[in-house]
Design a protein around this motif. Sequence first.
Motif, PDB file in Angstrom:
ATOM      1  N   LYS A  71       0.836  -1.205   0.000  1.00  0.00           N
ATOM      2  CA  LYS A  71       0.000   0.000   0.000  1.00  0.00           C
ATOM      3  C   LYS A  71       0.872   1.256   0.000  1.00  0.00           C
ATOM      4  CE  LYS A  71      -4.346  -1.606   2.069  1.00  0.00           C
ATOM      5  NZ  LYS A  71      -5.230  -1.033   1.048  1.00  0.00           N
ATOM      6  N   ASP A 111       2.405   1.542  -3.513  1.00  0.00           N
ATOM      7  CA  ASP A 111       1.381   1.963  -4.478  1.00  0.00           C
ATOM      8  C   ASP A 111       1.016   3.433  -4.310  1.00  0.00           C
ATOM      9  OD1 ASP A 111       1.329  -0.571  -5.515  1.00  0.00           O
ATOM     10  OD2 ASP A 111      -0.499  -1.197  -4.462  1.00  0.00           O
ATOM     11  N   TYR A 112       0.957   3.880  -3.038  1.00  0.00           N
ATOM     12  CA  TYR A 112       0.620   5.282  -2.772  1.00  0.00           C
ATOM     13  C   TYR A 112       1.655   6.212  -3.410  1.00  0.00           C
ATOM     14  CZ  TYR A 112       0.299   9.736  -0.346  1.00  0.00           C
ATOM     15  OH  TYR A 112       0.227  11.078  -0.074  1.00  0.00           O
ATOM     16  N   ARG A 144       3.761   5.503  -5.782  1.00  0.00           N
ATOM     17  CA  ARG A 144       3.728   5.353  -7.245  1.00  0.00           C
ATOM     18  C   ARG A 144       2.638   6.253  -7.840  1.00  0.00           C
ATOM     19  NH1 ARG A 144       5.143  -0.458  -7.181  1.00  0.00           N
ATOM     20  NH2 ARG A 144       6.848  -0.808  -8.648  1.00  0.00           N
ATOM     21  N   SER A 145       1.460   6.253  -7.221  1.00  0.00           N
ATOM     22  CA  SER A 145       0.348   7.089  -7.698  1.00  0.00           C
ATOM     23  C   SER A 145       0.709   8.566  -7.620  1.00  0.00           C
ATOM     24  CB  SER A 145      -0.921   6.824  -6.864  1.00  0.00           C
ATOM     25  OG  SER A 145      -1.330   5.491  -7.008  1.00  0.00           O
TER      26      SER A 145
END
Length: 424
Positions: free
Chosen positions: A390, A393-394, A396-397
Amino acid sequence: MEKKKKPEIRFEGFTDDWEQRKLKDVYGSIGNAFVGTATPYYVEHGHFYLESNNIKDGKINHNSEIFINDEFYEKQKEKWLHTGDIVMVQSGHVGHAAVIPEELDNTAAHALIMFKNPKEKIEPYFLNYEYQTDKAKKKIENITTGNTIKHILASDMQEFEVDVPKCKEQKVIASYFCKFDHLITLHQRKYKKLKNVKKSMLEKMFPSKGCKVPEIRFSGFTDDWEQRKLKDILVNLQNNTLSRADLLNEAGVAKNVHYGDVLIKFGEVLDINKETLPMISDESVLMKYKASFLQNGDVIVADTAEDSTVGKCSEIDGLLDEVVLSGLHTIPYRPIEKFASGYLGYYLNSSVYHNQLIPLMQGIKVTSISKSAMQDTDIVYPKSVEEQGKIGDYFRSLDHLITLYQRELEKLKNIKKTLLEKMF
Protein backbone atom coordinates in the motif's frame (compact mmCIF):
# COMPACT_ATOMS: atom_id res chain seq x y z
CA MET A 1 14.25 54.00 -44.28
CA GLU A 2 12.58 51.88 -41.56
CA LYS A 3 12.22 48.18 -42.17
CA LYS A 4 8.67 46.88 -41.95
CA LYS A 5 7.24 43.41 -41.57
CA LYS A 6 4.45 41.28 -40.10
CA PRO A 7 4.49 38.23 -37.79
CA GLU A 8 3.47 34.75 -38.91
CA ILE A 9 0.53 34.57 -36.46
CA ARG A 10 -1.56 37.63 -35.74
CA PHE A 11 -4.77 38.55 -33.94
CA GLU A 12 -7.74 39.31 -36.17
CA GLY A 13 -8.30 42.95 -37.04
CA PHE A 14 -4.66 43.98 -37.21
CA THR A 15 -3.11 44.45 -40.64
CA ASP A 16 -0.61 47.32 -40.35
CA ASP A 17 3.08 46.65 -40.84
CA TRP A 18 5.32 46.48 -37.77
CA GLU A 19 8.10 49.05 -37.48
CA GLN A 20 11.70 48.48 -36.48
CA ARG A 21 12.77 51.02 -33.86
CA LYS A 22 15.89 51.70 -31.83
CA LEU A 23 15.24 51.66 -28.10
CA LYS A 24 16.71 55.18 -27.71
CA ASP A 25 13.84 56.40 -29.89
CA VAL A 26 11.30 54.61 -27.68
CA TYR A 27 12.68 55.54 -24.22
CA GLY A 28 13.88 58.90 -22.99
CA SER A 29 16.18 57.32 -20.43
CA ILE A 30 18.22 54.15 -20.82
CA GLY A 31 20.92 53.84 -18.20
CA ASN A 32 22.37 51.94 -15.26
CA ALA A 33 20.95 51.58 -11.81
CA PHE A 34 23.47 52.12 -8.98
CA VAL A 35 26.77 50.38 -9.76
CA GLY A 36 29.19 49.99 -6.90
CA THR A 37 29.45 48.56 -3.41
CA ALA A 38 26.14 48.67 -1.55
CA THR A 39 26.85 46.07 1.14
CA PRO A 40 27.57 48.69 3.88
CA TYR A 41 23.94 49.82 3.54
CA TYR A 42 22.35 46.38 3.82
CA VAL A 43 19.92 45.95 6.71
CA GLU A 44 17.73 43.13 7.94
CA HIS A 45 14.53 45.14 7.48
CA GLY A 46 14.32 48.12 5.15
CA HIS A 47 13.69 48.97 1.52
CA PHE A 48 13.69 46.08 -0.96
CA TYR A 49 16.74 46.38 -3.22
CA LEU A 50 16.16 44.91 -6.69
CA GLU A 51 19.12 42.94 -8.03
CA SER A 52 19.90 40.71 -11.03
CA ASN A 53 19.14 37.59 -8.94
CA ASN A 54 15.53 38.77 -8.78
CA ILE A 55 15.15 38.99 -12.58
CA LYS A 56 14.68 35.71 -14.46
CA ASP A 57 12.59 34.54 -17.44
CA GLY A 58 10.66 37.76 -17.80
CA LYS A 59 9.59 37.96 -14.16
CA ILE A 60 10.60 39.46 -10.84
CA ASN A 61 11.09 36.83 -8.14
CA HIS A 62 11.73 37.08 -4.42
CA ASN A 63 13.79 33.91 -4.09
CA SER A 64 16.43 36.05 -2.43
CA GLU A 65 15.89 39.49 -0.94
CA ILE A 66 18.28 42.29 -0.02
CA PHE A 67 17.17 45.34 1.96
CA ILE A 68 18.86 48.75 2.25
CA ASN A 69 18.63 51.49 4.88
CA ASP A 70 16.70 54.77 4.57
CA GLU A 71 19.77 56.94 3.95
CA PHE A 72 21.08 54.95 0.98
CA TYR A 73 17.56 54.49 -0.40
CA GLU A 74 16.93 58.26 -0.43
CA LYS A 75 20.27 58.86 -2.17
CA GLN A 76 19.01 56.72 -5.07
CA LYS A 77 15.82 58.79 -5.50
CA GLU A 78 16.67 59.98 -9.00
CA LYS A 79 17.12 56.36 -10.06
CA TRP A 80 14.03 54.92 -8.39
CA LEU A 81 12.08 52.62 -10.66
CA HIS A 82 8.41 53.29 -11.31
CA THR A 83 5.44 51.21 -12.41
CA GLY A 84 5.84 50.19 -16.07
CA ASP A 85 9.61 50.73 -16.25
CA ILE A 86 11.65 47.81 -17.63
CA VAL A 87 14.83 46.46 -16.07
CA MET A 88 17.35 44.16 -17.74
CA VAL A 89 20.19 42.08 -16.30
CA GLN A 90 23.52 43.47 -17.51
CA SER A 91 25.96 41.00 -15.91
CA GLY A 92 25.70 37.22 -15.63
CA HIS A 93 22.45 35.95 -17.14
CA VAL A 94 22.36 39.00 -19.42
CA GLY A 95 19.22 39.96 -21.33
CA HIS A 96 16.70 38.67 -18.81
CA ALA A 97 14.20 41.46 -18.29
CA ALA A 98 11.09 42.31 -16.29
CA VAL A 99 8.48 45.03 -15.94
CA ILE A 100 8.18 46.91 -12.64
CA PRO A 101 4.72 46.15 -11.19
CA GLU A 102 2.61 48.59 -9.18
CA GLU A 103 3.67 47.12 -5.85
CA LEU A 104 7.34 47.88 -6.61
CA ASP A 105 6.81 51.52 -7.56
CA ASN A 106 9.66 53.68 -6.17
CA THR A 107 12.07 50.73 -5.91
CA ALA A 108 15.85 51.18 -5.85
CA ALA A 109 17.94 48.78 -7.93
CA HIS A 110 21.52 47.57 -8.27
CA ALA A 111 23.53 46.90 -11.44
CA LEU A 112 20.57 46.67 -13.81
CA ILE A 113 19.87 48.48 -17.09
CA MET A 114 16.77 50.66 -16.67
CA PHE A 115 14.37 51.67 -19.44
CA LYS A 116 12.41 54.72 -18.26
CA ASN A 117 10.40 57.72 -19.50
CA PRO A 118 8.88 56.42 -22.77
CA LYS A 119 8.77 59.00 -25.55
CA GLU A 120 5.62 57.50 -27.02
CA LYS A 121 2.82 55.10 -26.06
CA ILE A 122 4.47 51.75 -25.48
CA GLU A 123 3.24 48.59 -23.75
CA PRO A 124 6.20 47.50 -21.55
CA TYR A 125 4.94 43.92 -21.22
CA PHE A 126 4.98 43.63 -25.01
CA LEU A 127 8.68 44.52 -25.11
CA ASN A 128 9.34 42.21 -22.18
CA TYR A 129 7.92 39.29 -24.18
CA GLU A 130 9.83 40.33 -27.28
CA TYR A 131 13.06 40.06 -25.25
CA GLN A 132 12.12 36.43 -24.56
CA THR A 133 12.13 35.47 -28.25
CA ASP A 134 15.08 33.55 -29.71
CA LYS A 135 15.65 36.37 -32.21
CA ALA A 136 16.06 38.99 -29.47
CA LYS A 137 18.21 36.65 -27.36
CA LYS A 138 20.60 36.10 -30.29
CA LYS A 139 20.82 39.84 -30.94
CA ILE A 140 21.64 40.46 -27.28
CA GLU A 141 24.21 37.68 -27.38
CA ASN A 142 25.90 39.43 -30.31
CA ILE A 143 26.50 42.57 -28.21
CA THR A 144 27.58 40.65 -25.10
CA THR A 145 31.20 40.85 -23.94
CA GLY A 146 33.23 38.83 -21.44
CA ASN A 147 34.21 35.18 -21.18
CA THR A 148 33.73 34.10 -17.57
CA ILE A 149 31.07 36.70 -16.73
CA LYS A 150 28.88 37.97 -19.58
CA HIS A 151 28.16 41.69 -19.75
CA ILE A 152 26.11 44.14 -21.83
CA LEU A 153 26.25 47.94 -21.85
CA ALA A 154 23.35 50.36 -21.51
CA SER A 155 24.82 52.31 -24.44
CA ASP A 156 24.55 49.21 -26.66
CA MET A 157 20.93 48.70 -25.62
CA GLN A 158 20.18 52.28 -26.72
CA GLU A 159 21.02 51.19 -30.26
CA PHE A 160 19.17 47.88 -29.90
CA GLU A 161 16.39 47.47 -32.48
CA VAL A 162 12.95 46.08 -31.66
CA ASP A 163 9.96 45.29 -33.87
CA VAL A 164 6.80 47.09 -32.75
CA PRO A 165 3.22 47.29 -34.01
CA LYS A 166 0.72 49.99 -33.00
CA CYS A 167 0.18 50.25 -29.23
CA LYS A 168 -3.29 48.67 -29.38
CA GLU A 169 -1.87 45.50 -30.94
CA GLN A 170 1.01 45.53 -28.43
CA LYS A 171 -1.52 45.47 -25.58
CA VAL A 172 -3.48 42.56 -27.07
CA ILE A 173 -0.31 40.49 -27.55
CA ALA A 174 0.96 41.34 -24.06
CA SER A 175 -2.40 40.45 -22.48
CA TYR A 176 -2.45 37.10 -24.28
CA PHE A 177 1.01 36.12 -23.04
CA CYS A 178 0.27 37.39 -19.52
CA LYS A 179 -2.71 35.01 -19.38
CA PHE A 180 -0.54 32.22 -20.77
CA ASP A 181 2.08 32.89 -18.09
CA HIS A 182 -0.65 32.78 -15.44
CA LEU A 183 -1.65 29.32 -16.67
CA ILE A 184 1.99 28.18 -16.52
CA THR A 185 2.29 29.59 -13.00
CA LEU A 186 -0.79 27.64 -11.86
CA HIS A 187 0.72 24.40 -13.17
CA GLN A 188 4.08 25.24 -11.58
CA ARG A 189 2.38 25.76 -8.22
CA LYS A 190 0.48 22.49 -8.49
CA TYR A 191 3.63 20.64 -9.51
CA LYS A 192 5.60 22.19 -6.64
CA LYS A 193 2.78 21.44 -4.19
CA LEU A 194 2.73 17.77 -5.21
CA LYS A 195 6.52 17.56 -4.86
CA ASN A 196 6.22 19.03 -1.36
CA VAL A 197 3.42 16.58 -0.48
CA LYS A 198 5.66 13.70 -1.55
CA LYS A 199 8.61 15.06 0.46
CA SER A 200 6.39 15.42 3.53
CA MET A 201 4.83 11.97 3.16
CA LEU A 202 8.25 10.34 2.74
CA GLU A 203 9.03 11.71 6.19
CA LYS A 204 5.70 10.86 7.82
CA MET A 205 4.93 7.42 6.37
CA PHE A 206 8.15 5.86 7.68
CA PRO A 207 8.96 5.76 11.43
CA SER A 208 11.43 8.39 12.60
CA LYS A 209 14.45 7.37 14.67
CA GLY A 210 13.44 5.66 17.91
CA CYS A 211 9.81 5.14 16.84
CA LYS A 212 8.20 1.79 16.08
CA VAL A 213 5.35 3.08 13.92
CA PRO A 214 5.05 5.97 11.43
CA GLU A 215 3.16 9.21 12.04
CA ILE A 216 0.76 8.51 9.14
CA ARG A 217 -0.42 4.98 8.46
CA PHE A 218 -3.05 3.16 6.40
CA SER A 219 -6.06 2.06 8.43
CA GLY A 220 -6.25 -1.57 9.55
CA PHE A 221 -2.55 -1.90 10.42
CA THR A 222 -1.48 -1.66 14.06
CA ASP A 223 1.59 -3.91 14.54
CA ASP A 224 4.98 -2.42 15.39
CA TRP A 225 7.40 -2.23 12.47
CA GLU A 226 10.53 -4.36 12.28
CA GLN A 227 14.00 -2.82 12.57
CA ARG A 228 16.99 -4.73 11.17
CA LYS A 229 20.52 -3.97 10.05
CA LEU A 230 21.00 -3.63 6.30
CA LYS A 231 23.44 -6.57 6.31
CA ASP A 232 20.64 -8.83 7.68
CA ILE A 233 18.13 -7.71 5.03
CA LEU A 234 20.09 -7.12 1.82
CA VAL A 235 22.87 -9.11 0.20
CA ASN A 236 25.39 -7.28 -1.98
CA LEU A 237 25.80 -8.28 -5.65
CA GLN A 238 28.79 -7.49 -7.85
CA ASN A 239 28.70 -4.40 -10.07
CA ASN A 240 30.71 -3.97 -13.28
CA THR A 241 33.20 -1.13 -13.77
CA LEU A 242 32.60 -0.33 -17.44
CA SER A 243 32.89 3.37 -18.30
CA ARG A 244 30.45 5.29 -20.50
CA ALA A 245 32.92 4.86 -23.36
CA ASP A 246 32.58 1.05 -23.07
CA LEU A 247 28.80 1.20 -23.54
CA LEU A 248 26.56 1.48 -26.61
CA ASN A 249 23.42 3.45 -27.39
CA GLU A 250 22.22 0.78 -29.79
CA ALA A 251 21.56 -2.94 -29.32
CA GLY A 252 23.93 -5.01 -27.18
CA VAL A 253 23.96 -8.15 -25.06
CA ALA A 254 22.86 -6.55 -21.77
CA LYS A 255 21.46 -3.34 -20.32
CA ASN A 256 23.61 -1.33 -17.92
CA VAL A 257 22.48 0.90 -15.03
CA HIS A 258 24.93 3.78 -14.59
CA TYR A 259 25.29 5.67 -11.29
CA GLY A 260 24.79 9.05 -12.99
CA ASP A 261 21.37 7.96 -14.26
CA VAL A 262 20.39 6.75 -10.79
CA LEU A 263 21.35 10.15 -9.35
CA ILE A 264 19.70 12.33 -11.99
CA LYS A 265 17.42 10.44 -14.35
CA PHE A 266 15.73 7.57 -12.53
CA GLY A 267 13.19 7.69 -9.71
CA GLU A 268 12.79 5.50 -6.66
CA VAL A 269 11.44 2.71 -8.87
CA LEU A 270 13.15 2.02 -12.20
CA ASP A 271 10.79 0.48 -14.75
CA ILE A 272 13.23 -1.22 -17.09
CA ASN A 273 10.78 -1.11 -20.02
CA LYS A 274 10.10 2.63 -19.71
CA GLU A 275 13.68 3.89 -19.60
CA THR A 276 16.37 3.82 -22.27
CA LEU A 277 19.50 2.23 -20.85
CA PRO A 278 23.00 2.06 -22.37
CA MET A 279 24.00 -1.38 -23.60
CA ILE A 280 26.95 -3.68 -22.95
CA SER A 281 28.45 -5.16 -26.13
CA ASP A 282 31.09 -7.54 -24.74
CA GLU A 283 29.64 -11.05 -24.25
CA SER A 284 32.51 -12.04 -21.97
CA VAL A 285 31.08 -9.58 -19.43
CA LEU A 286 27.98 -11.76 -19.16
CA MET A 287 29.99 -14.77 -18.03
CA LYS A 288 31.96 -12.72 -15.51
CA TYR A 289 28.86 -11.20 -13.90
CA LYS A 290 26.37 -14.02 -14.43
CA ALA A 291 25.65 -14.31 -10.69
CA SER A 292 24.81 -10.58 -10.60
CA PHE A 293 22.09 -10.39 -13.27
CA LEU A 294 19.49 -8.09 -11.72
CA GLN A 295 15.96 -9.14 -10.79
CA ASN A 296 12.78 -7.26 -9.99
CA GLY A 297 13.03 -5.99 -6.42
CA ASP A 298 16.82 -5.54 -6.47
CA VAL A 299 18.03 -2.10 -5.39
CA ILE A 300 20.86 -0.13 -7.02
CA VAL A 301 22.60 2.47 -4.85
CA ALA A 302 24.75 5.25 -6.35
CA ASP A 303 27.85 5.24 -4.11
CA THR A 304 29.42 8.43 -5.55
CA ALA A 305 28.11 11.96 -6.15
CA GLU A 306 29.27 15.57 -6.09
CA ASP A 307 27.02 16.33 -3.12
CA SER A 308 25.00 14.66 -0.37
CA THR A 309 22.73 12.91 -2.90
CA VAL A 310 25.18 10.02 -2.71
CA GLY A 311 23.19 6.97 -1.58
CA LYS A 312 20.23 7.70 -3.86
CA CYS A 313 18.89 4.44 -5.22
CA SER A 314 16.45 2.86 -7.67
CA GLU A 315 14.51 -0.37 -7.21
CA ILE A 316 14.29 -2.56 -10.30
CA ASP A 317 10.80 -3.17 -11.69
CA GLY A 318 9.18 -4.29 -14.95
CA LEU A 319 12.06 -6.57 -15.88
CA LEU A 320 11.01 -9.49 -18.12
CA ASP A 321 13.73 -11.55 -19.77
CA GLU A 322 16.35 -8.84 -20.35
CA VAL A 323 19.82 -9.11 -18.91
CA VAL A 324 20.50 -6.04 -16.73
CA LEU A 325 23.69 -5.29 -14.81
CA SER A 326 24.55 -2.66 -12.23
CA GLY A 327 27.35 -0.42 -13.48
CA LEU A 328 30.18 1.85 -12.43
CA HIS A 329 29.99 3.47 -8.96
CA THR A 330 26.92 1.52 -7.90
CA ILE A 331 26.18 -0.96 -5.13
CA PRO A 332 23.54 -3.49 -6.18
CA TYR A 333 21.56 -5.16 -3.38
CA ARG A 334 19.12 -8.09 -3.34
CA PRO A 335 16.59 -8.51 -0.49
CA ILE A 336 16.98 -11.78 1.41
CA GLU A 337 13.27 -11.89 2.16
CA LYS A 338 10.27 -10.88 0.05
CA PHE A 339 9.35 -7.19 0.02
CA ALA A 340 6.35 -5.63 -1.73
CA SER A 341 7.27 -3.90 -4.99
CA GLY A 342 8.32 -0.30 -4.46
CA TYR A 343 8.67 -0.35 -0.69
CA LEU A 344 12.47 -0.50 -0.53
CA GLY A 345 12.89 2.02 -3.34
CA TYR A 346 10.84 4.65 -1.54
CA TYR A 347 12.07 3.87 1.97
CA LEU A 348 15.78 3.92 1.09
CA ASN A 349 15.33 7.30 -0.65
CA SER A 350 13.41 8.84 2.25
CA SER A 351 15.16 11.31 4.56
CA VAL A 352 14.34 8.90 7.41
CA TYR A 353 16.85 6.41 5.98
CA HIS A 354 19.16 8.77 4.08
CA ASN A 355 19.96 10.81 7.20
CA GLN A 356 21.82 7.75 8.47
CA LEU A 357 24.17 7.93 5.48
CA ILE A 358 25.22 11.59 5.86
CA PRO A 359 27.71 10.98 8.72
CA LEU A 360 29.16 8.01 6.79
CA MET A 361 29.96 9.99 3.63
CA GLN A 362 33.60 10.66 2.73
CA GLY A 363 35.27 13.17 0.42
CA ILE A 364 35.06 16.90 -0.27
CA LYS A 365 34.55 17.67 -3.98
CA VAL A 366 33.39 14.14 -4.74
CA THR A 367 31.44 12.37 -2.00
CA SER A 368 31.25 8.60 -1.64
CA ILE A 369 29.93 5.92 0.66
CA SER A 370 31.21 2.37 1.05
CA LYS A 371 29.43 -0.99 1.29
CA SER A 372 31.02 -1.62 4.65
CA ALA A 373 29.78 1.72 6.00
CA MET A 374 26.21 0.93 4.94
CA GLN A 375 26.19 -2.53 6.50
CA ASP A 376 25.15 -1.36 9.98
CA THR A 377 22.52 1.18 8.92
CA ASP A 378 18.99 0.41 10.10
CA ILE A 379 16.18 -0.65 7.79
CA VAL A 380 12.67 -0.27 9.16
CA TYR A 381 9.67 -1.96 7.57
CA PRO A 382 6.18 -3.25 8.40
CA LYS A 383 5.88 -7.01 8.87
CA SER A 384 2.83 -7.06 6.63
CA VAL A 385 3.74 -7.29 2.93
CA GLU A 386 0.24 -5.91 2.27
CA GLU A 387 1.07 -2.73 4.19
CA GLN A 388 4.38 -2.45 2.35
CA GLY A 389 2.46 -2.75 -0.93
CA LYS A 390 0.00 0.00 0.00
CA ILE A 391 2.90 2.33 0.78
CA GLY A 392 4.62 1.53 -2.52
CA ASP A 393 1.38 1.96 -4.48
CA TYR A 394 0.62 5.28 -2.77
CA PHE A 395 3.96 6.79 -3.74
CA ARG A 396 3.73 5.35 -7.24
CA SER A 397 0.35 7.09 -7.70
CA LEU A 398 1.80 10.33 -6.35
CA ASP A 399 4.75 10.06 -8.75
CA HIS A 400 2.32 9.47 -11.63
CA LEU A 401 0.47 12.71 -10.77
CA ILE A 402 3.75 14.61 -10.46
CA THR A 403 4.86 13.31 -13.87
CA LEU A 404 1.55 14.34 -15.48
CA TYR A 405 1.86 17.90 -14.18
CA GLN A 406 5.52 18.04 -15.16
CA ARG A 407 4.68 16.97 -18.72
CA GLU A 408 1.79 19.46 -18.93
CA LEU A 409 4.10 22.19 -17.65
CA GLU A 410 6.75 21.35 -20.24
CA LYS A 411 4.06 21.25 -22.94
CA LEU A 412 2.79 24.73 -21.99
CA LYS A 413 6.32 26.12 -21.95
CA ASN A 414 7.00 24.66 -25.40
CA ILE A 415 3.74 26.12 -26.75
CA LYS A 416 4.68 29.53 -25.33
CA LYS A 417 8.15 29.28 -26.91
CA THR A 418 6.62 28.45 -30.31
CA LEU A 419 4.09 31.27 -30.08
CA LEU A 420 6.80 33.77 -29.11
CA GLU A 421 8.61 32.92 -32.34
CA LYS A 422 5.49 33.12 -34.49
CA MET A 423 3.76 36.16 -32.95
CA PHE A 424 6.77 38.51 -33.13
